[in-house]
Design a protein around this motif. Structure first.
Motif, PDB file in Angstrom:
ATOM      1  N   ASP A  58       0.820  -1.213   0.000  1.00 47.14           N
ATOM      2  CA  ASP A  58       0.000   0.000   0.000  1.00 47.14           C
ATOM      3  C   ASP A  58       0.856   1.268   0.000  1.00 47.14           C
ATOM      4  O   ASP A  58       0.491   2.271  -0.623  1.00 47.14           O
ATOM      5  CB  ASP A  58      -0.928  -0.001   1.218  1.00 47.14           C
ATOM      6  CG  ASP A  58      -1.985  -1.092   1.145  1.00 47.14           C
ATOM      7  OD1 ASP A  58      -2.142  -1.708   0.069  1.00 47.14           O
ATOM      8  OD2 ASP A  58      -2.656  -1.337   2.169  1.00 47.14           O
ATOM      9  N   VAL A  61       1.998   2.131  -3.528  1.00 43.67           N
ATOM     10  CA  VAL A  61       0.921   2.812  -4.262  1.00 43.67           C
ATOM     11  C   VAL A  61       0.813   4.263  -3.789  1.00 43.67           C
ATOM     12  O   VAL A  61       0.706   5.199  -4.596  1.00 43.67           O
ATOM     13  CB  VAL A  61      -0.417   2.076  -4.061  1.00 43.67           C
ATOM     14  CG1 VAL A  61      -1.559   2.855  -4.707  1.00 43.67           C
ATOM     15  CG2 VAL A  61      -0.348   0.665  -4.636  1.00 43.67           C
ATOM     16  N   SER A  62       0.855   4.464  -2.483  1.00 38.70           N
ATOM     17  CA  SER A  62       0.746   5.806  -1.918  1.00 38.70           C
ATOM     18  C   SER A  62       1.888   6.700  -2.375  1.00 38.70           C
ATOM     19  O   SER A  62       1.693   7.883  -2.665  1.00 38.70           O
ATOM     20  CB  SER A  62       0.719   5.720  -0.388  1.00 38.70           C
ATOM     21  OG  SER A  62       0.607   6.982   0.206  1.00 38.70           O
ATOM     22  N   ARG A  64       3.348   6.694  -5.103  1.00 39.60           N
ATOM     23  CA  ARG A  64       3.117   7.131  -6.492  1.00 39.60           C
ATOM     24  C   ARG A  64       2.094   8.261  -6.566  1.00 39.60           C
ATOM     25  O   ARG A  64       1.805   8.762  -7.651  1.00 39.60           O
ATOM     26  CB  ARG A  64       2.626   5.941  -7.336  1.00 39.60           C
ATOM     27  CG  ARG A  64       3.646   4.833  -7.515  1.00 39.60           C
ATOM     28  CD  ARG A  64       3.278   3.930  -8.684  1.00 39.60           C
ATOM     29  NE  ARG A  64       2.023   3.241  -8.496  1.00 39.60           N
ATOM     30  CZ  ARG A  64       1.911   1.983  -8.056  1.00 39.60           C
ATOM     31  NH1 ARG A  64       2.989   1.290  -7.727  1.00 39.60           N
ATOM     32  NH2 ARG A  64       0.722   1.424  -7.935  1.00 39.60           N
ATOM     33  N   GLY A  65       1.534   8.642  -5.425  1.00 41.54           N
ATOM     34  CA  GLY A  65       0.526   9.689  -5.403  1.00 41.54           C
ATOM     35  C   GLY A  65      -0.876   9.168  -5.596  1.00 41.54           C
ATOM     36  O   GLY A  65      -1.826   9.949  -5.688  1.00 41.54           O
ATOM     37  N   GLU A  66      -1.029   7.837  -5.627  1.00 42.94           N
ATOM     38  CA  GLU A  66      -2.339   7.223  -5.802  1.00 42.94           C
ATOM     39  C   GLU A  66      -2.931   6.874  -4.433  1.00 42.94           C
ATOM     40  O   GLU A  66      -2.269   7.009  -3.398  1.00 42.94           O
ATOM     41  CB  GLU A  66      -2.203   5.974  -6.679  1.00 42.94           C
ATOM     42  CG  GLU A  66      -1.591   6.261  -8.050  1.00 42.94           C
ATOM     43  CD  GLU A  66      -1.176   5.003  -8.791  1.00 42.94           C
ATOM     44  OE1 GLU A  66      -1.543   3.896  -8.326  1.00 42.94           O
ATOM     45  OE2 GLU A  66      -0.470   5.123  -9.808  1.00 42.94           O
ATOM     46  N   MET A  67      -4.185   6.429  -4.425  1.00 40.78           N
ATOM     47  CA  MET A  67      -4.843   6.053  -3.184  1.00 40.78           C
ATOM     48  C   MET A  67      -4.942   4.534  -3.093  1.00 40.78           C
ATOM     49  O   MET A  67      -5.614   3.902  -3.905  1.00 40.78           O
ATOM     50  CB  MET A  67      -6.239   6.676  -3.110  1.00 40.78           C
ATOM     51  CG  MET A  67      -6.213   8.196  -2.984  1.00 40.78           C
ATOM     52  SD  MET A  67      -5.330   8.779  -1.508  1.00 40.78           S
ATOM     53  CE  MET A  67      -6.438   8.219  -0.229  1.00 40.78           C
ATOM     54  N   GLN A  95      10.669   4.035  -5.628  1.00 42.05           N
ATOM     55  CA  GLN A  95       9.670   5.063  -5.890  1.00 42.05           C
ATOM     56  C   GLN A  95      10.011   6.359  -5.167  1.00 42.05           C
ATOM     57  O   GLN A  95       9.972   7.448  -5.762  1.00 42.05           O
ATOM     58  CB  GLN A  95       8.284   4.561  -5.457  1.00 42.05           C
ATOM     59  CG  GLN A  95       7.150   5.521  -5.756  1.00 42.05           C
ATOM     60  CD  GLN A  95       6.987   5.791  -7.242  1.00 42.05           C
ATOM     61  OE1 GLN A  95       7.055   4.869  -8.055  1.00 42.05           O
ATOM     62  NE2 GLN A  95       6.754   7.047  -7.596  1.00 42.05           N
ATOM     63  N   VAL A 105      -0.897  15.999  -3.961  1.00 42.31           N
ATOM     64  CA  VAL A 105      -1.662  14.766  -4.119  1.00 42.31           C
ATOM     65  C   VAL A 105      -2.880  14.833  -3.197  1.00 42.31           C
ATOM     66  O   VAL A 105      -2.905  15.607  -2.240  1.00 42.31           O
ATOM     67  CB  VAL A 105      -0.799  13.529  -3.787  1.00 42.31           C
ATOM     68  CG1 VAL A 105       0.344  13.379  -4.781  1.00 42.31           C
ATOM     69  CG2 VAL A 105      -0.262  13.613  -2.359  1.00 42.31           C
ATOM     70  N   GLU A 111      -5.796  18.695  -1.107  1.00 41.84           N
ATOM     71  CA  GLU A 111      -4.477  18.395  -1.665  1.00 41.84           C
ATOM     72  C   GLU A 111      -3.363  18.817  -0.715  1.00 41.84           C
ATOM     73  O   GLU A 111      -3.484  19.818   0.002  1.00 41.84           O
ATOM     74  CB  GLU A 111      -4.309  19.096  -3.014  1.00 41.84           C
ATOM     75  CG  GLU A 111      -5.127  18.479  -4.131  1.00 41.84           C
ATOM     76  CD  GLU A 111      -4.722  19.008  -5.486  1.00 41.84           C
ATOM     77  OE1 GLU A 111      -4.290  20.181  -5.569  1.00 41.84           O
ATOM     78  OE2 GLU A 111      -4.803  18.250  -6.468  1.00 41.84           O
TER      79      GLU A 111
END
Length: 202
Positions: A58, A61-62, A64-67, A95, A105, A111
Motif C-alpha cells: 500500500d 501505491v501511496s 506514487r501519489g495514488e490512493m 519510488q 496529491v 491536496e
C-alpha cells in the motif's frame, strides 16, 4: 526529484526506518510467530504479515501519489521473512528515490505535498519497529530520530476523533515529557509504553 537532485532529508529518514525494520524482522524466529505484541490481538506473525504483505504494497501505491485500497487483505507472505521484506521493500525505496516530494496529491483535508505520505510511512515503520522489538525481546536500541520525526508529524494529524472503542487508536497513555522517544511514541499511539511479553514468552 531526478537522479541529480539533492536528496530530501525525509527520504533519508524513510530509508533509515525501513532498514531498521528489515534488521528487526531478520532476527525474528518462527517459534516467536504466535507471541503477543503490544497491538492487542496482533501476534508477531500477523504483524509481520501486515508489514510485509500489506504496508509495503500500500505504501508503494501511496508513494506514487495514488490512493491504496487500505482495507484490502494482506498479500500472502512466505516463511523467509527477511527475504520477503527486502524484495517487497525495493519498489517502495525506488519510488521514493525518484519522487517529487512537493507534488500535490489528494489527502483527507484536500491536496497536500507528497512528502506528507513519507512522514506517515516513517511513523508506521517506527511504531511497528517498537512493537516487534518489544514483543520479541530484542533489546536493541532503536533510532530516536525516527521516533521524534514520527511524533512531530503524528501530533498534527492524529485527531481525538480517531481514538476510542472500535477505532484505530486507543487513548494516549500518560507519560513523562522526558521519557525515551519510543516510549513517548508508543504512548501517543495508544500503546502501553511499559508493555512486556507474558511469562510464557522469551
Amino acid at each position: 526529484m531526478g537522479d541529480n537532485s539533492p536528496r530530501d532529508p525525509v527520504v533519508d529518514l524513510l530509508e533509515q526506518a525501513m532498514a531498521q525494520m528489515g534488521d528487526i524482522i531478520a532476527v525474528i524466529t518462527p517459534d516467536q510467530a504466535a507471541w503477543p505484541t503490544p497491538c492487542e490481538n496482533w501476534p508477531v506473525r500477523r504483524l509481520i504479515d501486515h508489514v510485509i504483505g500489506q504496508i509495503l504494497r500500500d505504501f508503494t501505491v501511496s508513494a506514487r501519489g495514488e490512493m491504496p485500497a487500505w482495507g484490502a487483505p494482506a498479500d500472502a507472505v512466505g516463511d523467509d521473512w527477511a527475504a520477503e521484506f527486502a524484495t517487497r521493500a525495493q519498489p517502495l525505496l525506488d519510488q521514493w528515490r525518484t519522487a517529487d516530494l512537493d507534488r500535490l496529491v489528494p489527502g483527507m483535508g484536500g491536496e497536500a505535498p507528497l512528502r506528507g505520505r513519507a512522514d506517515q510511512q516513517i511513523a508506521e515503520f517506527a511504531m511497528h519497529a517498537w512493537d516487534l522489538t518489544r514483543a520479541t525481546g530484542q533489546g536493541r536500541a532503536l533510532e530516536p530520530d525516527l521516533a521524534e520525526h514520527a511524533l512531530a508529524w503524528s501530533r498534527q494529524v492524529l485527531k481525538p476523533e480517531y481514538r476510542g472503542q472500535g477505532r484505530a487508536f486507543g487513548p494516549e497513555w500518560p507519560i513523562p515529557a522526558d521519557a525515551p522517544a519510543y516510549d513517548r511514541l508508543a504512548a501517543w499511539f495508544g500503546r502501553d509504553p511499559g508493555w512486556t511479553p507474558g511469562p510464557d514468552q522469551n
